[in-house]
Motif scaffolding. Structure first.
Motif, mmCIF file in Angstrom:
data_model
loop_
_atom_site.group_PDB
_atom_site.id
_atom_site.type_symbol
_atom_site.label_atom_id
_atom_site.label_comp_id
_atom_site.label_asym_id
_atom_site.label_seq_id
_atom_site.Cartn_x
_atom_site.Cartn_y
_atom_site.Cartn_z
ATOM 1 N N LYS A 158 0.819 -1.212 0.000
ATOM 2 C CA LYS A 158 0.000 0.000 0.000
ATOM 3 C C LYS A 158 0.856 1.267 0.000
ATOM 4 O O LYS A 158 0.610 2.198 -0.769
ATOM 5 C CB LYS A 158 -0.922 -0.007 1.217
ATOM 6 C CG LYS A 158 -1.850 1.196 1.307
ATOM 7 C CD LYS A 158 -2.750 1.087 2.522
ATOM 8 C CE LYS A 158 -3.674 2.293 2.641
ATOM 9 N NZ LYS A 158 -4.550 2.186 3.836
ATOM 10 N N PRO A 188 -1.805 -2.738 -7.035
ATOM 11 C CA PRO A 188 -2.438 -1.424 -6.919
ATOM 12 C C PRO A 188 -2.579 -0.743 -8.276
ATOM 13 O O PRO A 188 -1.653 -0.739 -9.082
ATOM 14 C CB PRO A 188 -1.464 -0.657 -6.012
ATOM 15 C CG PRO A 188 -0.873 -1.716 -5.140
ATOM 16 C CD PRO A 188 -0.704 -2.900 -6.053
ATOM 17 N N GLY A 189 -3.760 -0.182 -8.520
ATOM 18 C CA GLY A 189 -4.050 0.426 -9.808
ATOM 19 C C GLY A 189 -4.820 -0.484 -10.733
ATOM 20 O O GLY A 189 -5.321 -0.039 -11.763
ATOM 21 N N MET A 192 -10.358 -1.395 -7.636
ATOM 22 C CA MET A 192 -10.516 -0.782 -6.318
ATOM 23 C C MET A 192 -10.270 -1.755 -5.170
ATOM 24 O O MET A 192 -10.178 -1.341 -4.019
ATOM 25 C CB MET A 192 -11.917 -0.187 -6.181
ATOM 26 C CG MET A 192 -13.041 -1.194 -6.093
ATOM 27 S SD MET A 192 -14.631 -0.346 -5.907
ATOM 28 C CE MET A 192 -15.727 -1.747 -5.712
ATOM 29 N N TYR A 195 -5.728 -2.201 -3.794
ATOM 30 C CA TYR A 195 -4.913 -1.020 -3.525
ATOM 31 C C TYR A 195 -3.847 -1.279 -2.464
ATOM 32 O O TYR A 195 -2.896 -0.509 -2.334
ATOM 33 C CB TYR A 195 -5.793 0.153 -3.082
ATOM 34 C CG TYR A 195 -6.437 -0.035 -1.726
ATOM 35 C CD1 TYR A 195 -5.848 0.476 -0.573
ATOM 36 C CD2 TYR A 195 -7.635 -0.738 -1.596
ATOM 37 C CE1 TYR A 195 -6.430 0.293 0.671
ATOM 38 C CE2 TYR A 195 -8.223 -0.925 -0.363
ATOM 39 C CZ TYR A 195 -7.620 -0.406 0.771
ATOM 40 O OH TYR A 195 -8.200 -0.602 2.005
ATOM 41 N N ASP A 196 -3.992 -2.370 -1.694
ATOM 42 C CA ASP A 196 -3.066 -2.582 -0.582
ATOM 43 C C ASP A 196 -2.371 -3.940 -0.616
ATOM 44 O O ASP A 196 -1.714 -4.319 0.346
ATOM 45 C CB ASP A 196 -3.796 -2.419 0.753
ATOM 46 C CG ASP A 196 -4.929 -3.430 0.937
ATOM 47 O OD1 ASP A 196 -5.239 -4.173 -0.022
ATOM 48 O OD2 ASP A 196 -5.508 -3.471 2.043
ATOM 49 N N ALA A 274 -9.623 2.366 -4.976
ATOM 50 C CA ALA A 274 -8.181 2.379 -5.196
ATOM 51 C C ALA A 274 -7.630 3.760 -4.914
ATOM 52 O O ALA A 274 -8.179 4.762 -5.348
ATOM 53 C CB ALA A 274 -7.873 1.977 -6.635
ATOM 54 N N ARG A 275 -6.532 3.782 -4.175
ATOM 55 C CA ARG A 275 -5.881 5.055 -3.900
ATOM 56 C C ARG A 275 -4.986 5.477 -5.064
ATOM 57 O O ARG A 275 -4.636 6.620 -5.193
ATOM 58 C CB ARG A 275 -5.028 4.930 -2.634
ATOM 59 C CG ARG A 275 -5.822 4.445 -1.427
ATOM 60 C CD ARG A 275 -6.869 5.457 -1.030
ATOM 61 N NE ARG A 275 -7.700 4.971 0.046
ATOM 62 C CZ ARG A 275 -7.363 5.047 1.336
ATOM 63 N NH1 ARG A 275 -6.218 5.574 1.689
ATOM 64 N NH2 ARG A 275 -8.178 4.598 2.273
ATOM 65 N N SER A 276 -4.571 4.513 -5.871
ATOM 66 C CA SER A 276 -3.658 4.804 -6.971
ATOM 67 C C SER A 276 -4.332 4.421 -8.274
ATOM 68 O O SER A 276 -4.437 3.246 -8.587
ATOM 69 C CB SER A 276 -2.358 4.001 -6.821
ATOM 70 O OG SER A 276 -1.767 4.269 -5.581
#
Length: 319
Positions: A158, A188-189, A192, A195-196, A274-276
């Motif tokens: 993450k 990640p990416g 959703m 992401y970790d 997703a954060r990225s």
């Protein structure tokens, strides 16, 4: 009226927990296990032991599960014990030896000492109620949340995916190496839900098991392998860059419940994003080494659908 109500309740019992207790496991799964064991790709050691067969609920389980407390012949600790079928365990050990450890030594000058990973869990994909069963349900998948190096430095998927230069490069080497060995790799990416952690599995995406899903697409040049897949001469290890790591939320671990005491996860997982975001239209894709020889198995009866993400079937290239 009573009969109709009873039938409705029965149907809800089959679909509400995403496990049809009358569904049978696909034949190719047992065949792949048998072929792997016959070739002695995994053998019991002090850290890898055979467990009794896991049969159900429904098609979940495996014929000859292995309980794993350490990887790399005892050199790499596990934050929690893993339960895997022979094919996934054999590929995970090879991935550790030919990609993860060389990448750790290249970018940090020390090997990986501990891995935080998830394995067997009888549940739907992405912990979604009503979804198709995850490859975790058959001991055919691994989720990697973090690596701890021999000097104590922790690299979380993450935080490290967009962390220091060395952390980013290390995790991308791990990703590229996974794409050469596993039929599904999600980092990640990709969507959703990932992401970790990095998800890897040996799912069948077509009758012959040749189709691959490797996401997201990356613009990255491996320092371990040349474009043709041949190993590069080992470069001098780069000195590690130490920067304060922002506090991370608890890792999203898979349950290790091999005997079906809790067949589904208590987490809904439906509100995570997703954060990225996925990179858009990269100019070049990650250069991955060619697939290693894999365990032969009989063709499946019919083509499996491509894994479904939150955005529907992917139109990106399949590896």
């Amino acid at each position: 009226m009573f009969a109709f109500s009873a039938l409705a309740l029965f149907g809800a019992g089959l679909t509400g927990c995403a496990i049809n207790r009358f569904e049978r496991r696909e034949a190719w799964r047992d065949q792949a296990e048998q072929a792997c064991i016959a070739r002695k790709l995994v053998q019991p050691t002090t850290y890898v032991s055979l467990a009794r067969e896991i049969e159900g609920p429904g098609p979940c389980g495996m014929q000859q599960p292995f309980r794993v407390t350490r990887l790399g012949n005892g050199t790499v600790a596990l934050k929690q014990r893993m339960t895997l079928a022979c094919p996934a365990l054999a590929e995970a050990e090879a991935w550790l030896a030919d990609t993860i450890q060389p990448a750790a030594n290249l970018y940090f000058g020390v090997p990986v000492a501990e891995v935080n990973a998830g394995s067997y869990s009888c549940r739907g994909r992405n912990n979604q109620v009503g979804a198709k069963l995850s490859e975790h349900s058959f001991g055919n998948a691994v989720d990697i949340m973090s690596f701890t190096l021999a000097d104590g430095h922790v690299i979380t998927v993450k935080g490290g995916w967009r962390g220091t230069e060395a952390e980013q490069a290390f995790l991308r080497e791990v990703f590229v190496g996974a794409c050469a060995r596993f039929t599904t790799v999600l980092a990640p990416g990709s969507d959703m839900f990932h992401y970790d952690h990095i998800h890897v599995d040996l799912a069948r995406h077509d009758p012959r098991g040749l189709r691959r899903v490797c996401k997201p697409l990356l613009k990255f040049e491996s320092q371990l392998y040349a474009a043709d897949g041949t190993p590069r001469p080992m470069a001098t290890p780069r000195p590690p860059t130490r920067q304060p790591v922002a506090p991370q939320a608890p890792a999203d671990m898979e349950e290790d419940d091999p005997y079906g005491l809790s067949p589904t996860s208590s987490r809904s997982g439906g509100n995570r994003y997703a954060r990225s975001p996925s990179p858009s239209a990269p100019a070049a894709y990650a250069a991955a080494p060619p697939p290693r020889p894999r365990v032969a198995a009989a063709p499946a009866a019919e083509e499996d659908a491509e894994p479904t993400t939150a955005h529907g079937p992917s139109d990106e290239p399949i590896y």
